[in-house]
Motif scaffolding. Structure first.
Motif, PDB file in Angstrom:
ATOM      1  N   VAL A 219      -7.059   6.077   2.129  1.00  8.47           N
ATOM      2  CA  VAL A 219      -6.473   6.549   0.875  1.00  8.47           C
ATOM      3  C   VAL A 219      -5.032   6.886   1.199  1.00  8.47           C
ATOM      4  O   VAL A 219      -4.641   6.964   2.363  1.00  8.47           O
ATOM      5  CB  VAL A 219      -7.196   7.794   0.298  1.00  8.47           C
ATOM      6  N   PHE A 220      -4.215   7.112   0.172  1.00  9.97           N
ATOM      7  CA  PHE A 220      -2.825   7.458   0.428  1.00  9.97           C
ATOM      8  C   PHE A 220      -2.685   8.968   0.598  1.00  9.97           C
ATOM      9  O   PHE A 220      -3.383   9.758  -0.051  1.00  9.97           O
ATOM     10  CB  PHE A 220      -1.914   6.958  -0.692  1.00  9.97           C
ATOM     11  N   GLY A 221      -1.774   9.359   1.487  1.00  6.46           N
ATOM     12  CA  GLY A 221      -1.543  10.771   1.750  1.00  6.46           C
ATOM     13  C   GLY A 221      -0.951  11.491   0.548  1.00  6.46           C
ATOM     14  O   GLY A 221      -0.505  10.873  -0.425  1.00  6.46           O
ATOM     15  N   GLY A 222      -0.933  12.826   0.648  1.00  6.62           N
ATOM     16  CA  GLY A 222      -0.424  13.650  -0.445  1.00  6.62           C
ATOM     17  C   GLY A 222       1.082  13.767  -0.402  1.00  6.62           C
ATOM     18  O   GLY A 222       1.625  14.680   0.227  1.00  6.62           O
ATOM     19  N   ARG A 223       1.770  12.871  -1.060  1.00  7.18           N
ATOM     20  CA  ARG A 223       3.241  12.862  -1.054  1.00  7.18           C
ATOM     21  C   ARG A 223       3.735  13.838  -2.129  1.00  7.18           C
ATOM     22  O   ARG A 223       3.966  13.452  -3.281  1.00  7.18           O
ATOM     23  CB  ARG A 223       3.761  11.453  -1.315  1.00  7.18           C
ATOM     24  N   GLU A 224       3.854  15.110  -1.760  1.00  2.98           N
ATOM     25  CA  GLU A 224       4.118  16.137  -2.773  1.00  2.98           C
ATOM     26  C   GLU A 224       5.517  16.041  -3.366  1.00  2.98           C
ATOM     27  O   GLU A 224       5.719  16.368  -4.534  1.00  2.98           O
ATOM     28  CB  GLU A 224       3.854  17.520  -2.175  1.00  2.98           C
ATOM     29  N   ARG A 225       6.480  15.625  -2.583  1.00  5.91           N
ATOM     30  CA  ARG A 225       7.819  15.433  -3.168  1.00  5.91           C
ATOM     31  C   ARG A 225       7.753  14.418  -4.299  1.00  5.91           C
ATOM     32  O   ARG A 225       8.358  14.595  -5.357  1.00  5.91           O
ATOM     33  CB  ARG A 225       8.811  14.943  -2.100  1.00  5.91           C
TER      34      ARG A 225
ATOM     35  N   ARG B 125       6.134  15.912  -7.418  1.00  6.28           N
ATOM     36  CA  ARG B 125       7.052  16.816  -8.123  1.00  6.28           C
ATOM     37  C   ARG B 125       8.081  16.027  -8.922  1.00  6.28           C
ATOM     38  O   ARG B 125       8.484  16.424 -10.017  1.00  6.28           O
ATOM     39  CB  ARG B 125       7.772  17.725  -7.127  1.00  6.28           C
ATOM     40  N   ASN B 126       8.515  14.915  -8.370  1.00  2.59           N
ATOM     41  CA  ASN B 126       9.545  14.108  -9.016  1.00  2.59           C
ATOM     42  C   ASN B 126       8.974  13.116 -10.024  1.00  2.59           C
ATOM     43  O   ASN B 126       9.733  12.395 -10.675  1.00  2.59           O
ATOM     44  CB  ASN B 126      10.342  13.335  -7.958  1.00  2.59           C
ATOM     45  N   GLY B 127       7.648  13.039 -10.104  1.00  3.50           N
ATOM     46  CA  GLY B 127       7.045  12.058 -10.994  1.00  3.50           C
ATOM     47  C   GLY B 127       7.304  10.639 -10.546  1.00  3.50           C
ATOM     48  O   GLY B 127       7.408   9.719 -11.368  1.00  3.50           O
ATOM     49  N   PHE B 128       7.374  10.445  -9.234  1.00  2.00           N
ATOM     50  CA  PHE B 128       7.762   9.149  -8.672  1.00  2.00           C
ATOM     51  C   PHE B 128       6.535   8.436  -8.132  1.00  2.00           C
ATOM     52  O   PHE B 128       5.691   9.033  -7.469  1.00  2.00           O
ATOM     53  CB  PHE B 128       8.771   9.359  -7.532  1.00  2.00           C
ATOM     54  N   SER B 129       6.444   7.132  -8.395  1.00  2.00           N
ATOM     55  CA  SER B 129       5.349   6.343  -7.856  1.00  2.00           C
ATOM     56  C   SER B 129       5.815   4.914  -7.659  1.00  2.00           C
ATOM     57  O   SER B 129       6.826   4.484  -8.213  1.00  2.00           O
ATOM     58  CB  SER B 129       4.134   6.371  -8.794  1.00  2.00           C
ATOM     59  N   LEU B 130       5.082   4.184  -6.815  1.00  2.00           N
ATOM     60  CA  LEU B 130       5.334   2.763  -6.599  1.00  2.00           C
ATOM     61  C   LEU B 130       4.166   1.959  -7.168  1.00  2.00           C
ATOM     62  O   LEU B 130       3.016   2.381  -7.038  1.00  2.00           O
ATOM     63  CB  LEU B 130       5.491   2.468  -5.103  1.00  2.00           C
ATOM     64  N   PRO B 131       4.438   0.786  -7.733  1.00  2.00           N
ATOM     65  CA  PRO B 131       5.754   0.245  -8.072  1.00  2.00           C
ATOM     66  C   PRO B 131       6.504   1.170  -9.029  1.00  2.00           C
ATOM     67  O   PRO B 131       5.895   1.936  -9.768  1.00  2.00           O
ATOM     68  CB  PRO B 131       5.438  -1.083  -8.742  1.00  2.00           C
TER      69      PRO B 131
ATOM     70  N   GLN C 168      -1.574  -4.338  -6.751  1.00  2.00           N
ATOM     71  CA  GLN C 168      -2.949  -4.455  -6.268  1.00  2.00           C
ATOM     72  C   GLN C 168      -3.180  -3.569  -5.056  1.00  2.00           C
ATOM     73  O   GLN C 168      -4.162  -2.830  -4.975  1.00  2.00           O
ATOM     74  CB  GLN C 168      -3.251  -5.909  -5.911  1.00  2.00           C
ATOM     75  N   ILE C 169      -2.283  -3.632  -4.082  1.00  2.00           N
ATOM     76  CA  ILE C 169      -2.448  -2.864  -2.851  1.00  2.00           C
ATOM     77  C   ILE C 169      -2.342  -1.371  -3.125  1.00  2.00           C
ATOM     78  O   ILE C 169      -3.138  -0.565  -2.638  1.00  2.00           O
ATOM     79  CB  ILE C 169      -1.392  -3.288  -1.809  1.00  2.00           C
ATOM     80  N   LEU C 170      -1.347  -0.975  -3.911  1.00  4.89           N
ATOM     81  CA  LEU C 170      -1.109   0.442  -4.149  1.00  4.89           C
ATOM     82  C   LEU C 170      -2.171   1.060  -5.035  1.00  4.89           C
ATOM     83  O   LEU C 170      -2.448   2.258  -4.942  1.00  4.89           O
ATOM     84  CB  LEU C 170       0.280   0.629  -4.766  1.00  4.89           C
ATOM     85  N   ALA C 171      -2.789   0.265  -5.894  1.00  8.89           N
ATOM     86  CA  ALA C 171      -3.767   0.815  -6.822  1.00  8.89           C
ATOM     87  C   ALA C 171      -5.140   0.992  -6.196  1.00  8.89           C
ATOM     88  O   ALA C 171      -5.928   1.822  -6.637  1.00  8.89           O
ATOM     89  CB  ALA C 171      -3.885  -0.087  -8.049  1.00  8.89           C
ATOM     90  N   ALA C 172      -5.438   0.230  -5.141  1.00 11.50           N
ATOM     91  CA  ALA C 172      -6.812   0.246  -4.635  1.00 11.50           C
ATOM     92  C   ALA C 172      -6.862   0.198  -3.112  1.00 11.50           C
ATOM     93  O   ALA C 172      -7.338  -0.778  -2.525  1.00 11.50           O
ATOM     94  CB  ALA C 172      -7.583  -0.930  -5.228  1.00 11.50           C
ATOM     95  N   PRO C 173      -6.356   1.239  -2.422  1.00  7.71           N
ATOM     96  CA  PRO C 173      -6.512   1.252  -0.966  1.00  7.71           C
ATOM     97  C   PRO C 173      -7.982   1.345  -0.590  1.00  7.71           C
ATOM     98  O   PRO C 173      -8.799   1.899  -1.339  1.00  7.71           O
ATOM     99  CB  PRO C 173      -5.752   2.509  -0.540  1.00  7.71           C
ATOM    100  N   ARG C 174      -8.330   0.794   0.557  1.00  7.92           N
ATOM    101  CA  ARG C 174      -9.724   0.771   0.986  1.00  7.92           C
ATOM    102  C   ARG C 174      -9.755   0.843   2.504  1.00  7.92           C
ATOM    103  O   ARG C 174      -8.934   0.202   3.171  1.00  7.92           O
ATOM    104  CB  ARG C 174     -10.390  -0.505   0.482  1.00  7.92           C
TER     105      ARG C 174
ATOM    106  N   GLY D 177       4.491   7.702   9.942  1.00  6.55           N
ATOM    107  CA  GLY D 177       5.715   8.447   9.677  1.00  6.55           C
ATOM    108  C   GLY D 177       5.477   9.804   9.050  1.00  6.55           C
ATOM    109  O   GLY D 177       6.345  10.334   8.343  1.00  6.55           O
ATOM    110  N   GLY D 178       4.293  10.401   9.307  1.00  8.52           N
ATOM    111  CA  GLY D 178       3.985  11.699   8.715  1.00  8.52           C
ATOM    112  C   GLY D 178       3.692  11.627   7.230  1.00  8.52           C
ATOM    113  O   GLY D 178       3.735  12.644   6.538  1.00  8.52           O
ATOM    114  N   ARG D 179       3.339  10.428   6.735  1.00  9.75           N
ATOM    115  CA  ARG D 179       3.134  10.244   5.299  1.00  9.75           C
ATOM    116  C   ARG D 179       1.662  10.143   4.919  1.00  9.75           C
ATOM    117  O   ARG D 179       1.341   9.932   3.758  1.00  9.75           O
ATOM    118  CB  ARG D 179       3.882   8.986   4.832  1.00  9.75           C
ATOM    119  N   GLN D 180       0.759  10.270   5.889  1.00 13.27           N
ATOM    120  CA  GLN D 180      -0.660  10.177   5.587  1.00 13.27           C
ATOM    121  C   GLN D 180      -1.322  11.545   5.787  1.00 13.27           C
ATOM    122  O   GLN D 180      -1.183  12.411   4.955  1.00 13.27           O
ATOM    123  CB  GLN D 180      -1.298   9.072   6.437  1.00 13.27           C
ATOM    124  N   LEU D 181      -2.035  11.749   6.894  1.00 16.49           N
ATOM    125  CA  LEU D 181      -2.693  13.030   7.157  1.00 16.49           C
ATOM    126  C   LEU D 181      -1.706  13.985   7.816  1.00 16.49           C
ATOM    127  O   LEU D 181      -1.202  13.705   8.908  1.00 16.49           O
ATOM    128  CB  LEU D 181      -3.910  12.817   8.055  1.00 16.49           C
TER     129      LEU D 181
END
Length: 373
Positions: free
Chosen positions: A161-167, A170-176, A218-224, A270-274
């Protein structure tokens, strides 16, 4: 960009050019960002013990990774969402890597078709695979990767799953990227970025742009989770060198090598997951010991100086990968910015070799590094 004398300067230039939400996406990590910070501070806690009266002579910083000659043991890591930093994104990064004789690992999450990036890189690029949720698509994906000329496959295994990117939250930012009022307001204060972003991110069918965006969604919506069966499947399908990225535990190393991995990347994304896992330089020695010379080991995370490269090599890494540093350069100056980052790391690494009495990366040994007291 020529005024930047170190990577901290490049980061500051990127901060000034990008809207806050975009800079935070590039710069940020998961949760409290403990691991993000630790990746860098752990390098600072290692001291160098240079050889005295060693005549290093002419320094040659080049080396080989999986049989491929590179100008220095610094590779460009796979990163997603580069088009928010610069409209040419992966094309600029691939061209910069080609100009400096090193490897760029192209990400599955991309704004350009992988064939177009391969052409910009001129061959010798590696490809990073996020296994799609529909595993039946993997054979066709790998056939396409091989046909485009990518010689090494890098399988990322640390994103069940994707890590908790709190910044980002807060900014309402997502990819795409989906522009929203706050981003538009911030973009208005960064007109050069706004023009570049609009030029590079308006959907178009030309050049396969929509198919690239569809892959991102596809990739960002459904990690597995990647399983051992997935690794075996990929190994059966891919005839070239296979790298597994996202390794921290030495206990899993023997099985990874038995499954056919030719190299491992010690990485915490890069410290972006757990958040709260060890820095990669802390995890590196145990992984190297578990490998026992059966495969190459690379380190990804926290490298900000040429001395960091030397420290990683002293602890057993064959090479390092950098991600945020070149994204800062991309944001600050496009291809020229990425090239400037490579120039800085190259100059610092050559100087570090000379000052520790080493002519080549092969001369770097464990005794050159001491823990801080």
């Amino acid at each position: 960009m020529r005024g930047a004398v170190n990577l901290a300067d490049v980061r500051e230039l990127a901060r000034r050019r990008l809207p806050r939400a975009v800079f935070d996406m590039v710069d940020g990590g998961a949760d409290d960002e403990l691991t993000l910070t630790r990746n860098e501070t752990a390098f600072r806690e290692l001291l160098l013990s240079p050889r005295t009266m060693a005549d290093a002579g002419p320094v040659d910083p080049s080396t080989e990774v999986l049989g491929q000659r590179v100008s220095m043991p610094v590779l460009l890591a796979p990163t997603g969402g580069g088009r928010v930093a610069h409209r040419r994104a992966e094309l600029a990064v691939a061209a910069a890597a080609r100009a400096h004789g090193t490897v760029y690992v192209q990400s599955t999450v991309t704004g350009f078709p992988l064939e177009e990036v391969a052409r910009a890189g001129g061959g010798g690029l590696w490809y990073q695979l996020y296994a799609p949720a529909a595993r039946a698509e993997i054979p066709a994906m790998l056939e396409r990767v091989a046909a485009a000329g990518y010689r090494v496959l890098v399988l990322t295994v640390d994103t069940p799953v994707f890590g908790g990117r709190e910044r980002d939250r807060r900014n309402g930012f997502s990819l795409p990227v989906r522009p929203h009022p706050r981003m538009l307001l911030q973009g208005a204060s960064r007109p050069a970025w706004a023009v570049d972003f609009l030029r590079g991110n308006l959907p178009t069918r030309r050049g396969g742009r929509l198919s690239a965006w569809a892959t991102q969604r596809q990739i960002l919506a459904a990690p597995r989770p990647v399983t051992w069966a997935d690794l075996a499947h990929v190994r059966d399908l891919w005839s070239g060198p296979l790298v597994v990225k996202g390794v921290l535990r030495p206990q899993e190393v023997p099985r990874l090598l038995d499954a056919g991995a030719d190299a491992l990347v010690v990485s915490n994304h890069g410290g972006r997951q757990l958040d709260g896992v060890p820095a990669t330089i802390e995890a590196l020695p145990a992984v190297v010991a578990a490998v026992g010379g059966r495969a190459e080991v690379y380190l990804d995370g926290g490298v900000r100086r040429g001395t960091d490269v030397l420290k990683a090599l002293a602890l057993g890494a064959r090479a390092v990968l950098v991600g945020r540093p070149y994204l800062y350069g991309l944001a600050a100056g496009g291809q020229a910015g990425v090239e400037r980052v490579l120039e800085l790391l190259h100059a610092e690494f050559v100087r570090a070799l000379a000052l520790t009495g080493c002519r080549t990366p092969a001369d770097v040994e464990a005794g050159l590094v001491l823990p801080a007291r």
